[in-house]
Structure formats: structure tokens, C-alpha cells
Design an enzyme around this catalytic site. Structure first.
Site, PDB file in Angstrom:
ATOM      1  N   LEU A 152       0.858  -1.177   0.000  1.00 16.70           N
ATOM      2  CA  LEU A 152       0.000   0.000   0.000  1.00 16.70           C
ATOM      3  C   LEU A 152       0.896   1.229   0.000  1.00 16.70           C
ATOM      4  O   LEU A 152       1.978   1.218   0.600  1.00 16.70           O
ATOM      5  CB  LEU A 152      -0.905   0.029   1.240  1.00 16.70           C
ATOM      6  CG  LEU A 152      -1.908  -1.106   1.402  1.00 16.70           C
ATOM      7  CD1 LEU A 152      -2.604  -1.003   2.755  1.00 16.70           C
ATOM      8  CD2 LEU A 152      -2.948  -1.071   0.286  1.00 16.70           C
ATOM      9  N   ASP A 153       0.450   2.286  -0.641  1.00 15.24           N
ATOM     10  CA  ASP A 153       1.196   3.541  -0.607  1.00 15.24           C
ATOM     11  C   ASP A 153       1.355   4.019   0.830  1.00 15.24           C
ATOM     12  O   ASP A 153       0.528   3.698   1.703  1.00 15.24           O
ATOM     13  CB  ASP A 153       0.460   4.620  -1.406  1.00 15.24           C
ATOM     14  CG  ASP A 153       0.383   4.315  -2.883  1.00 15.24           C
ATOM     15  OD1 ASP A 153       1.239   3.566  -3.378  1.00 15.24           O
ATOM     16  OD2 ASP A 153      -0.545   4.830  -3.541  1.00 15.24           O
ATOM     17  N   LYS A 154       2.359   4.826   1.064  1.00 16.37           N
ATOM     18  CA  LYS A 154       2.627   5.373   2.399  1.00 16.37           C
ATOM     19  C   LYS A 154       1.379   6.005   3.015  1.00 16.37           C
ATOM     20  O   LYS A 154       1.067   5.784   4.188  1.00 16.37           O
ATOM     21  CB  LYS A 154       3.750   6.407   2.315  1.00 16.37           C
ATOM     22  CG  LYS A 154       4.018   7.160   3.609  1.00 16.37           C
ATOM     23  CD  LYS A 154       5.065   8.242   3.405  1.00 16.37           C
ATOM     24  CE  LYS A 154       5.242   9.064   4.680  1.00 16.37           C
ATOM     25  NZ  LYS A 154       6.227  10.163   4.492  1.00 16.37           N
TER      26      LYS A 154
END
Length: 319
Positions: A152-154
Site C-alpha cells: 500500500l502507498d505510504k
């Protein structure tokens, strides 16, 4: 958004293999190049490294050595016995609070908070989820990428699954390749999208800004299904379901239909949008897969994090 590790992605850190790996080519990968199939089935290693191992005879397909350009037919048994890697950076274990939703001998399901990077990379050598996983379960050093098979993106919150052993990792990778893992996201978007729809548009690197992705004619196939759960004037709450797992897929697809995600400063262009939000309002809310040991379906869900929940309430009350 959630992304599988794809063949093109080079890891900033790649752990040396400590044991042979094996997998069976699923029907969904029939007819593709062998090196591409390997990248899907063994997500802990880059395509370049796998190609080297193919050439050096460290990959057997039904007991035989094949070229990377050979095509799969489905059902082949692939065995990977990789040589030790030299000069491999070893990430350190770091204790941190992990929101573990589920754990057994094969899997860990984590509700990742906003701001936590999944694995080390340029400029982020530690303090990542991977570092925390190594402290929580030291045996994950025996598994490539500490068992992380998608990410998942930050600034995207929500559910992420980790394999605790090589067998579980291979089976999860095969499910991702066959597109049988079901992932649902909640997103707040600008605009007035139709009640439901499917965005079927290929995604590749943005030719103008290399740090972004974009819908491009030469991109890889990508499909996102969505439906509107609630409307707040010019903002809507969507449920999005991934059929594929391209980098930034949901963010790119929603921007493509002119309904960008609230707070997404990378893909929202032009004037500042209202409401303001400090990150992309995107949350991985549900995950369903076949358990790698029992063979039974398992599912998990995670409620909206506090910041998104508060924004939804403000929008409901005309904020």
C-alpha cells in the site's frame, strides 16, 4: 493503493534466498513468457535477477532448464534454487506497534496506518513495516521481502497480508497472479461519478513525469470496478474493487474519469480542491483470499481510520 510486486519493479533491497522455492504455474499465467511468470510467482525477486538465475541454470521447469523467452502452458512445476546473493543489505529489526487483525502459522494480516512505508527504499532505509515485521516474527528473514507480497502507498491505510513461510508466499503470489484475491477500498472523490462502473484503461509510467503513473496506450491492462456508497454534493464516497494490481491503479483510474481522490496532491491537478485533506482519502477496507494451508476462503475488514471517518461525518453535516 494496493499493488502486487510486478516484473518491472526493482527492489531497493532484495534479501538473499535461504531455501529453494517452488510453485505451480496457475491457469491465469498460461501463455506468458517464462521470465514474466517467474516474476509473478516469486515476488521477492526482481525480474532481472530471475533472468540471471534462468540463464545460470538455477530454475527448473518440470525438471528441465528453459530460456526466459519460453512460453508457459499452465500447470508446470517450477523449482527455484537460487545462489546466495553477494553484498545484500540486511534490514534491521525494529520494534513498533503493529495493528494485527489476524495471525496464524502462515499469515499475518495487518491494518496499516497512514504514514507507514511498507519496505525500505531510497531515502527510507528503516522505520518501515518490513523492519517492524522482522522484530515481530524474526523467522520472516527466511522469506523474501519478509513475506510481503503486495503493498500500500505510504499515505493509504488499510489491510495488507504477509506470508510467514515460503509455501504460503508462493501460494499467495499464485492467487494474486490468477486474480482470485479480492481487495476492496473506500475512497472519497471529487466530482459526481455514475452510480457504478468499470474503468478499463491500461496503466504505465507517465511519459512526462516519471514519478507518476498514467493511463497510456502502451500500458498494462488495468481494471477497477466501483460503486457510489454516498454522495455529499460534489464529493462522493466510493467502494472500489481491484481486478488488477497496477501501481497507483485506483488513484490513476479515478483521476482518468475526472473524479480524483480527495487529498491526492500527485493526481489532483489545477486549483486546490475542497474539502482539503492532508493525504489521499483512500483506505483498503476488505480483503478476501484462499488460506494457503487450509484451502478455505478467509476474509477480513478494517474500519475507516479516524481522519477519514471524521471527514465523512463533516461532509454528512454539510462541512
Amino acid at each position: 493503493m494496493g499493488e502486487n510486486y510486478t516484473a518491472e519493479e526493482e527492489s531497493e533491497w532484495e534479501e538473499a534466498p535461504l531455501a529453494p522455492l517452488s510453485a505451480v504455474v496457475p491457469p491465469g499465467l498460461a501463455g506468458v513468457r517464462m521470465d514474466l511468470a517467474l516474476a509473478k510467482l516469486f515476488p521477492g525477486y526482481s525480474r532481472n535477477r530471475l533472468q540471471v538465475w534462468l540463464k545460470s541454470g538455477h530454475v527448473l521447469v518440470d525438471g528441465k532448464h528453459l530460456e526466459g523467452s519460453a512460453k508457459t502452458i499452465g500447470g508446470e512445476k517450477i523449482e527455484l534454487t537460487a545462489p546466495p546473493a553477494a553484498d545484500v543489505a540486511t534490514p534491521r529489526a525494529q520494534r513498533m506497534a503493529l495493528a494485527i487483525v489476524f495471525e496464524d502459522a502462515d499469515l499475518i494480516v495487518i491494518d496499516k496506518p497512514v504514514g507507514l512505508i511498507v519496505h525500505p527504499g531510497a531515502g527510507n532505509p528503516d522505520g518501515t513495516l518490513l523492519n517492524g515485521l522482522l522484530a515481530h516474527a524474526p523467522a520472516l528473514r527466511q522469506v523474501p521481502r519478509a513475506g510481503i507480497v503486495h503493498r500500500l502507498d505510504k499515505d493509504t491505510s488499510g489491510l495488507l497480508v504477509v506470508a510467514k513461510n515460503l509455501t504460503a508466499q508462493a501460494r499467495l503470489a499464485a492467487q494474486l497472479a490468477a486474480r482470485t484475491v479480492k481487495r476492496s477500498y473506500l475512497a472519497l472523490v471529487h466530482g459526481e461519478p455514475p452510480v457504478r462502473g468499470t474503468i478499463d484503461a491500461p496503466i504505465g509510467r507517465d511519459p512526462r513525469v516519471r514519478t507518476r503513473m498514467a493511463v497510456t496506450a502502451g500500458g498494462k491492462e488495468a481494471r477497477t470496478h466501483y460503486k457510489v456508497l454516498e454522495r455529499f454534493g460534489k464529493v462522493a464516497l466510493l467502494e472500489c474493487r481491484l481486478e488488477t494490481g497496477r501501481t497507483h491503479q485506483i488513484r490513476v483510474h479515478l483521476q482518468h474519469i475526472k473524479c480524483p481522490i480527495v487529498g491526492d496532491t500527485v493526481y489532483v491537478r489545477g486549483a486546490r480542491r475542497v474539502p482539503a485533506f492532508p493525504r489521499q482519502a483512500l483506505h483498503a477496507a476488505a480483503l478476501e483470499l484462499i488460506h494457503p494451508r487450509s484451502g478455505k476462503p478467509r476474509s477480513w475488514s478494517a474500519p475507516l481510520p479516524g481522519d477519514m471517518a471524521r471527514l465523512v461525518e463533516e461532509l454528512r453535516h454539510g462541512g
